[in-house]
Enzyme design. Structure first.
Site, PDB file in Angstrom:
ATOM      1  N   ASP A 195       0.830  -1.209   0.000  1.00  0.00           N
ATOM      2  CA  ASP A 195       0.000   0.000   0.000  1.00  0.00           C
ATOM      3  C   ASP A 195       0.865   1.261   0.000  1.00  0.00           C
ATOM      4  O   ASP A 195       1.984   1.248   0.500  1.00  0.00           O
ATOM      5  CB  ASP A 195      -0.915  -0.030   1.232  1.00  0.00           C
ATOM      6  CG  ASP A 195      -2.107   0.903   1.089  1.00  0.00           C
ATOM      7  OD1 ASP A 195      -2.370   1.386  -0.041  1.00  0.00           O
ATOM      8  OD2 ASP A 195      -2.777   1.150   2.106  1.00  0.00           O
ATOM      9  N   HIS A 247       2.540   3.286  -8.902  1.00  0.00           N
ATOM     10  CA  HIS A 247       2.342   1.852  -9.141  1.00  0.00           C
ATOM     11  C   HIS A 247       3.535   1.272  -9.898  1.00  0.00           C
ATOM     12  O   HIS A 247       3.998   0.172  -9.609  1.00  0.00           O
ATOM     13  CB  HIS A 247       1.046   1.605  -9.920  1.00  0.00           C
ATOM     14  CG  HIS A 247      -0.193   2.035  -9.175  1.00  0.00           C
ATOM     15  ND1 HIS A 247      -0.423   1.706  -7.869  1.00  0.00           N
ATOM     16  CD2 HIS A 247      -1.270   2.777  -9.552  1.00  0.00           C
ATOM     17  CE1 HIS A 247      -1.578   2.216  -7.462  1.00  0.00           C
ATOM     18  NE2 HIS A 247      -2.118   2.880  -8.471  1.00  0.00           N
ATOM     19  N   LEU A 299      10.406 -21.024  -4.740  1.00  0.00           N
ATOM     20  CA  LEU A 299       9.501 -20.058  -4.104  1.00  0.00           C
ATOM     21  C   LEU A 299       8.190 -20.038  -4.881  1.00  0.00           C
ATOM     22  O   LEU A 299       8.196 -20.022  -6.115  1.00  0.00           O
ATOM     23  CB  LEU A 299      10.134 -18.651  -4.138  1.00  0.00           C
ATOM     24  CG  LEU A 299       9.224 -17.484  -3.728  1.00  0.00           C
ATOM     25  CD1 LEU A 299       8.907 -17.527  -2.229  1.00  0.00           C
ATOM     26  CD2 LEU A 299       9.889 -16.136  -4.057  1.00  0.00           C
TER      27      LEU A 299
HETATM   28  C1  IPE Z   1      -5.401  -2.690  -0.192  1.00  0.00           C
HETATM   29  O1  IPE Z   1      -5.081  -1.361  -0.398  1.00  0.00           O
HETATM   30  C2  IPE Z   1      -5.407  -3.411  -1.505  1.00  0.00           C
HETATM   31  C3  IPE Z   1      -4.101  -3.601  -2.114  1.00  0.00           C
HETATM   32  C4  IPE Z   1      -2.952  -3.289  -1.587  1.00  0.00           C
HETATM   33  C5  IPE Z   1      -4.147  -4.204  -3.402  1.00  0.00           C
HETATM   34  P1  IPE Z   1      -6.216  -0.250  -0.552  1.00  0.00           P
HETATM   35  O2  IPE Z   1      -5.504   1.039  -0.713  1.00  0.00           O
HETATM   36  O3  IPE Z   1      -7.166  -0.624  -1.609  1.00  0.00           O
HETATM   37  O4  IPE Z   1      -6.957  -0.345   0.858  1.00  0.00           O
HETATM   38  P2  IPE Z   1      -7.854   0.716   1.611  1.00  0.00           P
HETATM   39  O5  IPE Z   1      -8.854   1.230   0.628  1.00  0.00           O
HETATM   40  O6  IPE Z   1      -6.941   1.804   2.084  1.00  0.00           O
HETATM   41  O7  IPE Z   1      -8.456  -0.047   2.747  1.00  0.00           O
HETATM   42  C1  IPE Z   2      -1.575   0.211  -3.340  1.00  0.00           C
HETATM   43  O1  IPE Z   2      -1.333   1.576  -3.397  1.00  0.00           O
HETATM   44  C2  IPE Z   2      -1.802  -0.402  -4.700  1.00  0.00           C
HETATM   45  C3  IPE Z   2      -3.209  -0.738  -4.999  1.00  0.00           C
HETATM   46  C4  IPE Z   2      -4.178  -0.739  -4.136  1.00  0.00           C
HETATM   47  C5  IPE Z   2      -3.508  -1.118  -6.359  1.00  0.00           C
HETATM   48  P1  IPE Z   2      -2.523   2.609  -3.403  1.00  0.00           P
HETATM   49  O2  IPE Z   2      -2.888   2.910  -4.812  1.00  0.00           O
HETATM   50  O3  IPE Z   2      -3.646   2.153  -2.553  1.00  0.00           O
HETATM   51  O4  IPE Z   2      -1.823   3.887  -2.756  1.00  0.00           O
HETATM   52  P2  IPE Z   2      -2.479   4.902  -1.728  1.00  0.00           P
HETATM   53  O5  IPE Z   2      -2.982   4.088  -0.576  1.00  0.00           O
HETATM   54  O6  IPE Z   2      -3.581   5.592  -2.451  1.00  0.00           O
HETATM   55  O7  IPE Z   2      -1.350   5.789  -1.358  1.00  0.00           O
HETATM   56 MG    MG Z   3      -4.090   2.396  -0.605  1.00  0.00          MG
END
Ligand code: IPE
Ligand code: IPE
Ligand code: MG
Length: 265
Positions: A41, A58, A152
């Site tokens: 995240d 990303h 792995l």
């Molecule tokens: C969780 O992250 C999903 C992934 C890392 C793929 P999100 O950014 O979607 O989660 P929330 O919305 O903060 O709970």
């Molecule tokens: C995690 O990073 C990746 C996905 C959920 C696809 P985020 O896109 O949720 O990044 P933040 O949480 O908005 O910073």
């Molecule tokens: Mg996120």
């Protein structure tokens, strides 16, 4: 299935073209978890704080994936499960979703050789029906290409939700019962978990979440019953082998009690 961490056999075939710092990984001498799961995240915030579009975050996160795969492979982790895209992430702006799908495709093409050289197997878990036919077929092709590898298991959760997975398992069991293949009174935890995407695998010993959020966000709800959590403020694109070792050290210092008293374990 709940499992205790174990220390693996001495390292064999060190990964080729190691880009992470082996000295940092060698600094970890504790028990190595069999299964590590990561909620990757913070990509969006990483990019936004640099005045860049979210998608750049990303793309930067893909480098952290490579580093984490190498670190797990080097240390002898058996299963690495990465949360890449949740069932709920489909509700994001269309261009971000499209950009992420393109990135998955790019990752699959770019990492093919390296994953194979490093003896890594791949499994994508989640609702594939929602992915484009082209991406579905690239995934199946890469899974097949890496199927004979054994060092792995890299498991990537895409279009994945823990509740969705549990509902699917319940549906599969109900269908099997209607066909007369299973007696409902026989359904126990072991049969139920065999119907999940992760059937047959050890549950995660350690779950790492980057970017500081203290929530599970619909990740592996069944499998995390007794996993140890480590949350770091580090955003996913900044996550490297140092942060990974920090998580392992935190894990190594935990007492896993599985419901028993401290004196019993
Ligand atoms: C969780 O992250 C999903 C992934 C890392 C793929 P999100 O950014 O979607 O989660 P929330 O919305 O903060 O709970
Ligand atoms: C995690 O990073 C990746 C996905 C959920 C696809 P985020 O896109 O949720 O990044 P933040 O949480 O908005 O910073
Ligand atoms: Mg996120």
């Amino acid at each position: 299935m709940t499992t205790q961490p174990h220390t693996p056999a001495p390292k064999r075939n060190i990964p080729a073209d190691l880009t992470v710092d082996a000295d940092v990984l060698d600094g970890y001498t504790g028990a190595v978890p069999r299964h590590v799961a990561v909620i990757m995240d913070g990509n969006g915030r990483w990019a936004t704080s640099r005045g860049m579009p979210r998608l750049r975050g990303h793309h930067a996160g893909a480098d952290s994936v490579r580093r984490t795969v190498e670190a797990c492979r080097y240390l002898g982790v058996e299963v690495l499960t990465l949360y890449a895209f949740s069932s709920q992430n489909w509700a994001r702006p269309e261009d971000e979703v499209a950009g992420l799908m393109t990135l998955f495709d790019l990752y699959i093409r770019r990492e093919r050789k390296r994953l194979n050289k490093n003896d890594v197997r791949l499994r994508v878990i989640g609702d594939r029906e929602k992915l484009s036919p082209k991406l579905r077929s690239s995934i199946a092709d890469l899974e097949g290409h890496l199927a004979h590898n054994s060092e792995l298991l890299l498991q990537v959760a895409v279009s994945y939700g823990g509740r969705e997975e549990i509902v699917r398992a319940a549906r599969l069991l109900a269908e099997a019962a209607i066909r007369g293949e299973i007696d409902p009174s026989e359904i126990d935890e072991s049969i139920f978990s065999s119907m999940l995407y992760t059937g047959g695998q050890p549950d995660p010993d350690l779950v790492i979440r980057t970017s500081g959020e203290l929530r599970v966000s619909n990740f592996l709800l069944w499998q995390l019953a007794y996993s140890e959590f480590h949350v770091t403020e580090t955003l996913w694109p900044d996550f490297d082998e140092r942060h990974f070792v920090e998580a392992l050290n935190a894990f190594g210092n935990r007492e896993r009690r599985f419901g028993k008293t401290g004196a019993q374990v």
